[in-house]
Design a protein around this motif. Structure first.
Motif, mmCIF file in Angstrom:
data_model
loop_
_atom_site.group_PDB
_atom_site.id
_atom_site.type_symbol
_atom_site.label_atom_id
_atom_site.label_comp_id
_atom_site.label_asym_id
_atom_site.label_seq_id
_atom_site.Cartn_x
_atom_site.Cartn_y
_atom_site.Cartn_z
ATOM 1 N N ASP A 70 75.043 55.004 15.381
ATOM 2 C CA ASP A 70 75.904 54.459 14.344
ATOM 3 C C ASP A 70 75.216 53.238 13.717
ATOM 4 O O ASP A 70 75.084 52.194 14.342
ATOM 5 N N GLU A 71 74.770 53.383 12.475
ATOM 6 C CA GLU A 71 74.014 52.321 11.800
ATOM 7 C C GLU A 71 74.828 51.044 11.637
ATOM 8 O O GLU A 71 74.318 49.943 11.819
ATOM 9 N N ALA A 72 76.104 51.177 11.301
ATOM 10 C CA ALA A 72 76.944 49.986 11.132
ATOM 11 C C ALA A 72 77.074 49.225 12.453
ATOM 12 O O ALA A 72 77.031 47.996 12.476
ATOM 13 N N HIS A 73 77.203 49.966 13.545
ATOM 14 C CA HIS A 73 77.305 49.318 14.849
ATOM 15 C C HIS A 73 76.000 48.615 15.202
ATOM 16 O O HIS A 73 76.011 47.494 15.704
ATOM 17 N N ALA A 74 74.889 49.260 14.924
ATOM 18 C CA ALA A 74 73.583 48.644 15.206
ATOM 19 C C ALA A 74 73.422 47.356 14.414
ATOM 20 O O ALA A 74 72.958 46.341 14.941
ATOM 21 N N LYS A 75 73.830 47.372 13.150
ATOM 22 C CA LYS A 75 73.721 46.169 12.320
ATOM 23 C C LYS A 75 74.643 45.060 12.802
ATOM 24 O O LYS A 75 74.316 43.879 12.681
ATOM 25 N N ALA A 76 75.786 45.425 13.384
ATOM 26 C CA ALA A 76 76.719 44.411 13.895
ATOM 27 C C ALA A 76 76.074 43.590 15.001
ATOM 28 O O ALA A 76 76.374 42.414 15.165
ATOM 29 N N HIS A 77 75.157 44.211 15.737
ATOM 30 C CA HIS A 77 74.473 43.495 16.809
ATOM 31 C C HIS A 77 73.455 42.483 16.272
ATOM 32 O O HIS A 77 73.135 41.514 16.954
ATOM 33 N N LEU A 78 72.956 42.713 15.094
ATOM 34 C CA LEU A 78 71.948 41.806 14.534
ATOM 35 C C LEU A 78 72.470 40.382 14.385
ATOM 36 O O LEU A 78 71.706 39.430 14.514
ATOM 37 N N VAL A 79 73.770 40.217 14.151
ATOM 38 C CA VAL A 79 74.321 38.869 14.017
ATOM 39 C C VAL A 79 74.210 38.097 15.329
ATOM 40 O O VAL A 79 74.088 36.876 15.324
ATOM 41 N N MET A 80 74.228 38.832 16.451
ATOM 42 C CA MET A 80 74.041 38.158 17.741
ATOM 43 C C MET A 80 72.610 37.656 17.856
ATOM 44 O O MET A 80 72.384 36.531 18.294
ATOM 45 N N GLY A 81 71.651 38.492 17.476
ATOM 46 C CA GLY A 81 70.252 38.065 17.508
ATOM 47 C C GLY A 81 70.021 36.860 16.622
ATOM 48 O O GLY A 81 69.333 35.912 17.009
ATOM 49 N N GLU A 82 70.617 36.886 15.445
ATOM 50 C CA GLU A 82 70.476 35.765 14.515
ATOM 51 C C GLU A 82 71.084 34.488 15.097
ATOM 52 O O GLU A 82 70.503 33.405 14.999
ATOM 53 N N ALA A 83 72.246 34.618 15.747
ATOM 54 C CA ALA A 83 72.917 33.450 16.326
ATOM 55 C C ALA A 83 72.131 32.848 17.482
ATOM 56 O O ALA A 83 72.279 31.668 17.786
ATOM 57 N N LEU A 84 71.268 33.656 18.112
ATOM 58 C CA LEU A 84 70.515 33.191 19.280
ATOM 59 C C LEU A 84 69.022 33.097 19.014
ATOM 60 O O LEU A 84 68.229 32.958 19.941
ATOM 61 N N GLU A 85 68.626 33.142 17.742
ATOM 62 C CA GLU A 85 67.202 33.180 17.426
ATOM 63 C C GLU A 85 66.422 31.945 17.887
ATOM 64 O O GLU A 85 65.212 32.015 18.039
ATOM 65 N N ASP A 86 67.104 30.850 18.174
ATOM 66 C CA ASP A 86 66.405 29.672 18.689
ATOM 67 C C ASP A 86 66.251 29.716 20.207
ATOM 68 O O ASP A 86 65.667 28.817 20.805
ATOM 69 N N CYS A 87 66.759 30.776 20.837
ATOM 70 C CA CYS A 87 66.648 30.939 22.289
ATOM 71 C C CYS A 87 65.409 31.770 22.625
ATOM 72 O O CYS A 87 65.030 32.669 21.877
ATOM 73 N N ASP A 88 64.820 31.464 23.756
ATOM 74 C CA ASP A 88 63.675 32.230 24.240
ATOM 75 C C ASP A 88 64.116 33.439 25.055
ATOM 76 O O ASP A 88 63.444 34.471 25.060
ATOM 77 N N PHE A 89 65.243 33.288 25.768
ATOM 78 C CA PHE A 89 65.730 34.331 26.662
ATOM 79 C C PHE A 89 67.242 34.465 26.560
ATOM 80 O O PHE A 89 67.936 33.515 26.203
ATOM 81 N N ILE A 90 67.718 35.656 26.951
ATOM 82 C CA ILE A 90 69.134 35.879 27.211
ATOM 83 C C ILE A 90 69.195 36.587 28.556
ATOM 84 O O ILE A 90 68.392 37.474 28.844
ATOM 85 N N VAL A 91 70.119 36.154 29.400
ATOM 86 C CA VAL A 91 70.308 36.764 30.715
ATOM 87 C C VAL A 91 71.521 37.681 30.615
ATOM 88 O O VAL A 91 72.584 37.254 30.176
#
Length: 132
Positions: A70-91
């Motif tokens: 589902d392309e829309a669902h995949a794109k919804a996850h990108l906002v999480m990456g953007e919100a954490l782009e200053d992080c080196d890791f996520i656990v």
């Protein structure tokens, strides 16, 4: 170095499903080895707007009602990456392929935590050796 940990709320209780977490606790990691310290920078709300279920009780076997492609669902996850782009890791306890792809796109490396539910700082101490 900065590390994000999915948490339920201000109690900093680890929330295993990174894609569906209500918040991310962001920590700055200082020092090295046994002298490593974790300083809480703050909480960030999960910016996904497509979450429509209750977060009070995390379901270990939760399956979203979307198709894996589902392309829309995949794109919804990108906002999480953007919100954490200053992080080196996520656990994470677990992360779907869309969460993994979003984190990779923003240069956030995933580290897995397999232990018992715990507070975010205990989780960080458990995976500390993987944060390099």
């Amino acid at each position: 170095m900065k590390v994000a940990v999915p948490v339920k709320d201000e109690t900093l209780q680890f929330f295993g499903n990174a894609g569906h977490t209500p918040f991310f606790a962001v920590y700055t990691v200082k020092g090295a080895g046994m002298f490593r310290a974790f300083e809480l920078e703050g909480l960030r709300a999960n910016p996904r707007t497509d979450l429509d279920h209750d977060h009070d009780h995390e379901d270990e076997h939760h399956q979203c009602s979307h198709d894996d492609n589902d392309e829309a669902h995949a794109k919804a996850h990108l906002v999480m990456g953007e919100a954490l782009e200053d992080c080196d890791f996520i656990v994470v306890g677990r992360a779907c392929k869309n969460t993994a792809a979003a984190m990779a796109e923003y240069g956030v490396h995933i580290r897995k935590y397999n232990g018992d539910p715990a507070k975010a700082e205990a989780v960080l101490r458990s995976v500390s050796a993987q944060l390099a």
